[in-house]
Design an enzyme around this catalytic site. Sequence first.
Site, PDB file in Angstrom:
ATOM      1  N   CYS B  95      -8.239   0.434  30.869  1.00  0.00           N
ATOM      2  CA  CYS B  95      -8.150   1.037  32.195  1.00  0.00           C
ATOM      3  C   CYS B  95      -8.649   2.490  32.194  1.00  0.00           C
ATOM      4  O   CYS B  95      -9.842   2.719  32.018  1.00  0.00           O
ATOM      5  CB  CYS B  95      -6.717   0.919  32.713  1.00  0.00           C
ATOM      6  SG  CYS B  95      -6.609   1.101  34.492  1.00  0.00           S
ATOM      7  N   ARG B 129      -8.094  -0.570  46.033  1.00  0.00           N
ATOM      8  CA  ARG B 129      -7.641  -0.799  44.661  1.00  0.00           C
ATOM      9  C   ARG B 129      -7.837  -2.255  44.300  1.00  0.00           C
ATOM     10  O   ARG B 129      -7.580  -3.147  45.110  1.00  0.00           O
ATOM     11  CB  ARG B 129      -6.167  -0.427  44.514  1.00  0.00           C
ATOM     12  CG  ARG B 129      -5.933   1.024  44.229  1.00  0.00           C
ATOM     13  CD  ARG B 129      -4.527   1.287  43.717  1.00  0.00           C
ATOM     14  NE  ARG B 129      -4.498   1.397  42.266  1.00  0.00           N
ATOM     15  CZ  ARG B 129      -4.902   2.465  41.595  1.00  0.00           C
ATOM     16  NH1 ARG B 129      -5.388   3.503  42.229  1.00  0.00           N
ATOM     17  NH2 ARG B 129      -4.836   2.504  40.277  1.00  0.00           N
ATOM     18  N   HIS B 197      -4.423  -4.768  31.457  1.00  0.00           N
ATOM     19  CA  HIS B 197      -3.185  -4.454  30.728  1.00  0.00           C
ATOM     20  C   HIS B 197      -2.272  -5.668  30.865  1.00  0.00           C
ATOM     21  O   HIS B 197      -2.770  -6.750  31.119  1.00  0.00           O
ATOM     22  CB  HIS B 197      -2.560  -3.159  31.251  1.00  0.00           C
ATOM     23  CG  HIS B 197      -2.231  -3.155  32.698  1.00  0.00           C
ATOM     24  ND1 HIS B 197      -3.100  -2.711  33.657  1.00  0.00           N
ATOM     25  CD2 HIS B 197      -1.129  -3.547  33.355  1.00  0.00           C
ATOM     26  CE1 HIS B 197      -2.534  -2.822  34.841  1.00  0.00           C
ATOM     27  NE2 HIS B 197      -1.339  -3.328  34.695  1.00  0.00           N
TER      28      HIS B 197
END
Lengths: 466, 248
Positions: B95, B129, B197
Amino acid sequence: MKKIIHHIRLYIALFIAKGAIFFLRLSGSGGTSLPGKLALAIYPDILTVLARKYRIIMVTGTNGKTTTSRMIEQILKENRIDYIANKSGANLLSGLTTTLISDVKMNLKSRSHTALLEVDEAAFRLSSKYMHPAVLVVTNFFRDQLDRFGELYATLNAVRDGISRLPDTTLILNADDSLCASLGKEVPNSVIYYGMNKLELPADDTWVESQDASYCLYCKAKYEYLFRSYSHLGHFICPQCGYSRPEALIQVDKILSLSGEFSRAIFYTPSGSFTAQINLPGLYNVYNALAAVSFSEALGFSHEKTIEALSCFESGFGRMESISLGEKSIQVILIKNPTGFNQVLSFLKTVENPAAISFIINDKLADGTDISWLWDVGFEALAEIQDKISRFFVSGIRAEDMAVRLKYAGIFTDHITVEKDYGNMLDDALEHVNSGETLYILPTYTAMLDIRKILKKRFHLKNFWQ
Amino acid sequence: MYQISICHLYPDLLNLYGDHGNIQALRKRMEWRGIDVSVHSVSLGEPFDPEAHDIVFIGGGQDYEQDILLNDLLNQKKEALFHAVEGETVFLCICGGYQLMGRYIKTGSGREMECLGALNHWTISGDKRLIGNLVFSVEGLKQQPDGYIVGFENHSGKTYLGEGVTPLGKVVHGFGNNGEDGYEGARYKNVYCTYSHGSLLPKNPGLADELITLALKRKYPDFVSLQPLNDSLETNARISLIKRFTRK
């Protein structure tokens, strides 16, 4: 003419929402958001109209909202104040609307004069457009369901933005949380800070917690701490720009005991010191009690009533509930983020009798769809006491992920049972509990709703909207 | 006895999405095989020694905190990190860490923030997002023959790969690098970059073992292969997500 149509729409909204509340209760579902949604769709200003009829007390923040609200509620009861409260975690705009609608009569007269409202920290900004609370309590800012709210600082700024619309509201803020305390800087509001004095805490070696806010909000230098209670809470000071913990008006000066059932602490207030027993375990509940004591002080209530309230109140919706089954018992504790979860694990370490533990992890929107935070929880602490735990159960949509987490924390894999069916899990788990022992069920939010339905059916729990 | 040193870069700043789990997976999977593991934190103001570590991990953080460390990264660690990348040290960058390894990040206001530039990729802030469960497939992953990696992504930056960098895999479910070209992550020498993640490595033991194998082969030329472990819990977690999101 326009005004009349307006009025008619308001009454239609009220009528339909009240009807929905009635039928939802009749059907036993306890639905708390649909009636408000309907009313808001028909008459968007309904919340403004209704809110004017109350003295509003609001509680927001990431952790401890419900428990703090329940403590404040008990204080209101002890002081014989008529109030309405949103009890069941219905803390979005629709839930707040439902709560007020259920209290007003069809002639728009309210039954109570005080409304105690727990408000979701992400919904608070919007709520401030419609309602002007007399008192706003902000508990803290910990990392919480990031996938839903964006990031922690965005949440903080949204709350700050909401407060800017409420210059007449008294703010009750946590001085030990650098993020929460910042809300009281350079605002016209009157502010009451609460916090812990430098005091002795029992050693807690469970985990090096990940820090939500180790760097100064204003200049990004690393904070120094003169005292730390847990996570990022404590007496912080920025060595670069000087931003530091504000002086607290209400303090805990000493913690006399922290047991598996309750805590005892000495509170300092400008009107004198007193000792109180808090009928819930855990350091985090001492903070919640501090917020409630500050509220009590703001309204000028007596210490006796506050002490009585803290020592006798029942825990809130699923936060920490006990069900007694003869010699055995079940305890349900809601979990929702790393800080809260770590506190629950510290609590489990203080439990003397052996027990079984069941983790129920869901990843629906209300739980947080990203479950990576489970890796920020110190389950390693459980590995140290695993000889006292007869068995670990994992359930829920993300049961398999939880099993992996336990394995990497050092729990023996043959002590872990993956059981997706809640009924079977409950049967199996209760067989692993002997008399005098407890089954701890630790669900995320939506899992709690489901497990509660099953417990309600089997052991006759009271309806949760009551 | 084999010895592996893991460097966790900026653990106090880049620790947002359960990154601890990746370190824990590497550590445990080596310990279970009798490999001696040590984990070292290197943060602001501390020197990074490119010769001292076999695996470097760098995770994700809040945008607010990434600002603080760019300064430190460029002024204090740039050369040493280049040296480690070119010297085929194993890197896992997730990330924010992935973005920092590239050339620059262009923010919403149009500001171009210079990054490490160890890999030829760049990131442009997007207006929405990209959040959700992520499944992508990787070719040639020995210990995970179906090639599927599962995780969770949460980023607003859209990353694009330039010459010399290959994608880590193809998106099966989710957005990946930019939600446009169907690729996820980046690879260059022994550097693995991804938006996933979750934590990534505990649930994808094949990928964890690939990183460990690369590190051991680099340090011990006579090393052949890792002994297999019982991964049934890990595999169940991975398969349950593949089934849920790809109906396979």
